[in-house]
Design an enzyme around this catalytic site. Structure first.
Site, PDB file in Angstrom:
ATOM      1  N   HIS A  88       4.616 -12.253 -12.590  1.00  0.00           N
ATOM      2  CA  HIS A  88       3.461 -12.905 -13.207  1.00  0.00           C
ATOM      3  C   HIS A  88       2.923 -12.007 -14.314  1.00  0.00           C
ATOM      4  O   HIS A  88       3.455 -10.912 -14.569  1.00  0.00           O
ATOM      5  CB  HIS A  88       2.404 -13.294 -12.168  1.00  0.00           C
ATOM      6  N   HIS A 138       2.384  -8.198 -13.730  1.00  0.00           N
ATOM      7  CA  HIS A 138       3.592  -7.361 -13.833  1.00  0.00           C
ATOM      8  C   HIS A 138       3.982  -7.215 -15.312  1.00  0.00           C
ATOM      9  O   HIS A 138       4.375  -6.136 -15.768  1.00  0.00           O
ATOM     10  CB  HIS A 138       4.766  -7.995 -13.096  1.00  0.00           C
ATOM     11  N   CYS A 155      -1.471  -4.410   8.608  1.00  0.00           N
ATOM     12  CA  CYS A 155      -1.444  -5.666   7.845  1.00  0.00           C
ATOM     13  C   CYS A 155      -0.068  -5.771   7.197  1.00  0.00           C
ATOM     14  O   CYS A 155       0.298  -4.924   6.379  1.00  0.00           O
ATOM     15  CB  CYS A 155      -2.534  -5.687   6.780  1.00  0.00           C
ATOM     16  N   CYS A 197      -0.184  -6.065   3.309  1.00  0.00           N
ATOM     17  CA  CYS A 197      -0.345  -4.814   2.542  1.00  0.00           C
ATOM     18  C   CYS A 197       0.763  -3.817   2.852  1.00  0.00           C
ATOM     19  O   CYS A 197       0.889  -2.823   2.141  1.00  0.00           O
ATOM     20  CB  CYS A 197      -1.654  -4.115   2.887  1.00  0.00           C
ATOM     21  N   CYS A 213      -8.116  -8.475   7.033  1.00  0.00           N
ATOM     22  CA  CYS A 213      -7.754  -7.726   5.826  1.00  0.00           C
ATOM     23  C   CYS A 213      -8.488  -8.353   4.640  1.00  0.00           C
ATOM     24  O   CYS A 213      -8.410  -9.566   4.445  1.00  0.00           O
ATOM     25  CB  CYS A 213      -6.243  -7.797   5.605  1.00  0.00           C
ATOM     26  N   HIS A 271      -5.743 -10.099   2.248  1.00  0.00           N
ATOM     27  CA  HIS A 271      -4.903 -11.204   2.716  1.00  0.00           C
ATOM     28  C   HIS A 271      -5.646 -12.167   3.626  1.00  0.00           C
ATOM     29  O   HIS A 271      -5.123 -13.205   3.991  1.00  0.00           O
ATOM     30  CB  HIS A 271      -3.641 -10.644   3.389  1.00  0.00           C
ATOM     31  N   LYS A 308      -9.908 -13.460  -9.646  1.00  0.00           N
ATOM     32  CA  LYS A 308      -8.777 -12.630  -9.246  1.00  0.00           C
ATOM     33  C   LYS A 308      -7.528 -13.523  -9.235  1.00  0.00           C
ATOM     34  O   LYS A 308      -7.596 -14.663  -8.782  1.00  0.00           O
ATOM     35  CB  LYS A 308      -9.064 -12.102  -7.839  1.00  0.00           C
ATOM     36  N   LYS A 363      -1.884 -16.566  -5.779  1.00  0.00           N
ATOM     37  CA  LYS A 363      -0.997 -17.711  -5.642  1.00  0.00           C
ATOM     38  C   LYS A 363      -1.810 -18.927  -5.216  1.00  0.00           C
ATOM     39  O   LYS A 363      -1.621 -20.023  -5.713  1.00  0.00           O
ATOM     40  CB  LYS A 363       0.035 -17.396  -4.556  1.00  0.00           C
TER      41      LYS A 363
HETATM   42  O1  ME8 Z   1       2.342  -2.582  -5.705  1.00  0.00           O
HETATM   43  N1  ME8 Z   1      -3.911  -6.543 -13.626  1.00  0.00           N
HETATM   44  O2  ME8 Z   1       4.079  -3.936  -6.400  1.00  0.00           O
HETATM   45  P1  ME8 Z   1       3.326  -5.206  -7.008  1.00  0.00           P
HETATM   46  C1  ME8 Z   1      -3.176  -5.511 -14.060  1.00  0.00           C
HETATM   47  N2  ME8 Z   1       5.795  -2.541  -5.024  1.00  0.00           N
HETATM   48  N3  ME8 Z   1      -1.978  -5.161 -13.542  1.00  0.00           N
HETATM   49  C2  ME8 Z   1      -1.491  -5.902 -12.548  1.00  0.00           C
HETATM   50  C3  ME8 Z   1      -2.197  -7.017 -12.051  1.00  0.00           C
HETATM   51  C4  ME8 Z   1      -3.457  -7.337 -12.652  1.00  0.00           C
HETATM   52  N4  ME8 Z   1      -4.189  -8.361 -12.253  1.00  0.00           N
HETATM   53  N5  ME8 Z   1      -1.461  -7.542 -11.048  1.00  0.00           N
HETATM   54  C5  ME8 Z   1      -0.342  -6.789 -10.926  1.00  0.00           C
HETATM   55  C6  ME8 Z   1       3.534  -2.866  -5.779  1.00  0.00           C
HETATM   56  N6  ME8 Z   1      -0.341  -5.804 -11.831  1.00  0.00           N
HETATM   57  C7  ME8 Z   1       4.562  -1.893  -5.235  1.00  0.00           C
HETATM   58  C8  ME8 Z   1       4.699  -0.748  -6.221  1.00  0.00           C
HETATM   59  S1  ME8 Z   1       5.811   1.525  -7.029  1.00  0.00           S
HETATM   60  C9  ME8 Z   1       6.546   2.794  -6.318  1.00  0.00           C
HETATM   61  C10 ME8 Z   1       5.645   0.327  -5.794  1.00  0.00           C
HETATM   62  C11 ME8 Z   1       0.737  -4.805 -12.009  1.00  0.00           C
HETATM   63  O3  ME8 Z   1       4.372  -6.228  -7.225  1.00  0.00           O
HETATM   64  C12 ME8 Z   1       0.201  -3.385 -11.974  1.00  0.00           C
HETATM   65  O4  ME8 Z   1       1.122  -2.554 -12.607  1.00  0.00           O
HETATM   66  O5  ME8 Z   1       2.153  -5.557  -6.173  1.00  0.00           O
HETATM   67  C13 ME8 Z   1       0.177  -3.092 -10.496  1.00  0.00           C
HETATM   68  O6  ME8 Z   1       0.092  -1.715 -10.227  1.00  0.00           O
HETATM   69  C14 ME8 Z   1       1.517  -3.684 -10.088  1.00  0.00           C
HETATM   70  O7  ME8 Z   1       1.616  -4.880 -10.898  1.00  0.00           O
HETATM   71  C15 ME8 Z   1       1.626  -4.022  -8.617  1.00  0.00           C
HETATM   72  O8  ME8 Z   1       2.834  -4.695  -8.425  1.00  0.00           O
END
Ligand code: ME8
Length: 644
Positions: free
Chosen positions: A19, A22, A133, A136, A150, A153, A303, A306
């Site tokens: 999304h 990311h 959880c 998380c 949580c 969630h 926020k 989904k």
């Molecule tokens: O946390 N605003 O993965 P994830 C800004 N797998 N950035 C955002 C965002 C938002 N609303 N939503 C997501 C994980 N991001 C773990 C990470 S690393 C060793 C493991 C971005 O799929 C932002 O970079 O939940 C956030 O840190 C990341 O997506 C979280 O991605």
């Protein structure tokens, strides 16, 4: 010689499709990486996917796939999304790949063998009892729960007791604090640095580095009944991709001797700023130089989630605006580093103003005059023109100023430098009015002005290349340039562009986009198969809104429309009259649920035919991607009552 530059994004969970959140981090990392490459720095940019853990196993089971099939499928959507957005990563690491698994096993061994300064084992076994959880992938404390659930969630965590291996985090916190305070480990922005130091002050406990109950993970080297905790697994990606397991030369180049930057949002601060440095210290490896934690953004003030259906799919943006404009729009909504809000309804207006107008239109106007008066060739400069000094001054410092911003992670400011030069060039063009020079036969002045505009555009093509690489390559092609002269150095002197080359522009660089017309939504006049779109301005004159007559109505009868599974045909009582309305609500309300219900109707619409059935009015409804709720007056009003 500058040290090589290594930049990473988080590896994203595969239990969701990519999304805009990311995309935000990935585009930012790509822009930073491209800038360093422009500056001639050896650069390596890594992104990837986080594929282990019970959440993934659950999602795979739900989809009727094996875990690996499920991971393969979602990882491919990330690869594709990044390709669609023009992301030029050097590698894509997946935590289910053999090289990653090998590296995790190696770091586990290294941590298992490590001793703290006072001779204790870094890894020890103990029982853990806690509230877990699965959403998380972590244990929550009682304090973190809201109404026993949580907070993210909204599910009750499970009570779990299991044998775990623990990592003695507490032993490393003083060193981590010292490295942060000395600046050896840079945590940016400053607010995040303070947050991390605050966390250390809270006397955190050790963390558990294994899981007994989870099966979809990497078995521990020293106890194969347990798998590595997902964060231990995931964080290791930053070194598994660059040869930690079996290519020391590569590892030393991109880790030991490189300037390492981890980019992410602030949601995963604790893992990156405390767990990861501690793991590296235990394994005897150096720490990353910089952790930059940008803000979190909401979409239209909410926020992203989904269930709310407000997650913007980057592929949809690319389809509407193209890869480059999408990259530009995503990064220019608010300053990089702070929290922000993204409103998709502003995108078209901003695209038209910044890209179609300020940049695209400037290119078209310059090219048109060159075609008309300079035989379609880049004219020569005769050195002097009114106001040229100002333009030259701005242009010559733009690239260095922008790069300086990038080194401090001020991406918005770097982009603004490009736009400022663009606006200065527009001003120069408008103020000098070269079309008048042509009429007056002042050809030397005309040539100088047009040459200077081309030269400013060449510099812009370098400065905005990291954010809009394909479009800036197109702009360079207008002047017969390619990627070979694309360097920071090339953009720091005004006057490098050779005269005489052919100028050609096949199509506008950023064609203007039409604002979408406001389509009726869930009500009677709309085709329920249409997605609908918000009014791009978002602003309505009061007088316009006053034209809409809203009335309370009561549904008398309701029936399904044959061969249209989204439509209900309603007879409604409007007080003074009875009306038939066809509404696209059948997937959310049964005819029985509608009969007797009070609704709000737009009463002064021209009659329309929907699937051949006459419809005279629309119902108001609130909707998100998957849900729709009819708006009902909060009180018992007679049919026909006005709504204001
Ligand atoms: O946390 N605003 O993965 P994830 C800004 N797998 N950035 C955002 C965002 C938002 N609303 N939503 C997501 C994980 N991001 C773990 C990470 S690393 C060793 C493991 C971005 O799929 C932002 O970079 O939940 C956030 O840190 C990341 O997506 C979280 O991605």
């Amino acid at each position: 010689m500058q040290r090589p530059f290594y930049i990473t994004t988080p590896i994203y969970y595969v239990n969701a499709r990519p999304h805009i959140g990311h995309a935000y981090t990935t585009i930012a990392a790509d822009v930073i990486a491209r800038w360093h490459r422009l500056a001639g720095r050896e650069t390596y940019f890594l992104t990837g996917t986080d594929e282990h853990g019970s959440k993934v196993a659950e999602a795979a089971a739900k989809a009727g796939l094996t875990e690996q099939e499920f991971c393969d499928r979602t990882a491919a959507t990330f690869v594709q999304a990044w390709e669609n957005l023009g992301i030029r990563n050097n590698d894509f690491i997946r935590t289910t790949s053999p090289r990653h698994i090998k590296a995790v096993r190696k770091i586990l061994d290294a941590m298992r063998a490590a001793k703290t300064a006072d001779g204790q084992d870094v890894v020890y076994s103990d029982y853990y009892e806690g509230l877990y959880c699965t959403g998380c992938e972590k244990f929550l404390t009682e304090k973190e729960l809201v109404d026993g659930k949580c907070p993210y969630h909204r599910t009750e965590p499970e009570k779990v007791r299991e044998k775990n291996y623990f990592f003695r985090l507490t032993a490393f916190l003083p060193t981590i604090r010292a490295r942060i305070e000395s600046g050896e480990l840079r945590i940016l922005p400053e607010e995040r640095r303070r947050e991390v130091l605050g966390l250390i002050d809270q006397e955190l406990g050790d963390f558990s580095l294994s899981r007994e109950r989870v099966t979809w993970g990497i078995p521990l080297t020293f106890d194969d009944a347990q798998v590595a905790y997902v964060w231990v697994d995931a964080l290791s990606n930053y070194i598994s991709a660059i040869g930690y397991a079996d290519d020391r030369e590569m590892f030393d180049k991109w880790w030991t001797n490189a300037d390492v930057v981890h980019l992410m949002a602030k949601d995963i601060l604790k893992f990156h700023c405390l767990y990861w440095p501690a793991m590296l210290l235990a394994a005897g490896e150096k720490l990353p130089e910089t952790l930059f934690l940008h803000g979190f953004f909401t979409v239209d003030g909410e926020k992203m989630s989904k269930s709310l259906g407000n997650q913007i799919d980057p592929n949809d943006m690319v389809a509407e605006f193209g890869a480059d404009a999408s990259r530009y729009l995503v990064l220019t909504q608010y300053p990089f580093g702070v929290d922000g809000d993204i409103q998709a309804s502003r995108f078209v207006t901003q695209y038209n103003s910044d890209l179609a107008n300020d940049l695209g239109n400037l290119v078209s106007r310059v090219v048109k005059l060159i075609q008309a008066h300079c035989d379609s060739k880049i004219p020569a400069s005769f050195g002097k023109a009114d106001r040229l000094d100002v333009l030259q001054q701005i242009a010559a410092q733009t690239a260095e100023a922008a790069y300086a911003h990038i080194t401090e992670f001020r991406l918005h400011a770097a982009i603004a430098e490009g736009l400022t030069l663009c606006r200065a060039t527009n001003k120069f063009f408008n103020d000098t009015a070269p079309w008048k020079m042509a009429k007056a036969g002042k050809f030397e002045s005309l040539d100088t002005v047009l040459y200077s505009c081309c030269e400013a555009l060449r510099i812009i093509s370098v400065v905005l290349w990291p954010v809009m690489p394909a479009k800036m390559n197109e702009l360079r092609e207008v002047f017969g340039l390619d990627e070979s002269g694309l360097t920071l150095d090339d953009a720091t002197t005004f006057g490098k562009l050779q005269s005489g080359g052919e100028v050609k522009l096949a199509k506008p660089l950023f064609p203007r986009l039409e604002k979408k017309k406001d389509k009726p939504d869930a009500g009677a006049q709309s085709d329920p198969n249409d997605k609908g779109s918000p009014n791009e301005d978002g602003l309505l004159d009061i007088s316009e809104f006053g034209k809409v007559q809203l009335r309370v109505a009561q549904v008398l009868t309701a029936e399904k429309v044959e061969k249209a599974d989204k439509l209900l045909k309603l007879q409604v009582d409007l007080g003074s009259e009875q009306r038939q309305i066809v509404a696209g609500i059948a997937q959310h309300y049964s005819p029985e649920q509608m009969v007797g219900r009070k609704v709000i109707v737009v009463a002064n619409l021209k009659p329309a035919k929907i699937r051949g059935i006459e419809s005279r009015g629309m119902l108001l409804a609130a909707k998100s991607k998957d849900s729709l709720y009819i708006v009902t007056p909060d009180g018992d009003l007679p049919p026909g009552s006005g709504v204001s």
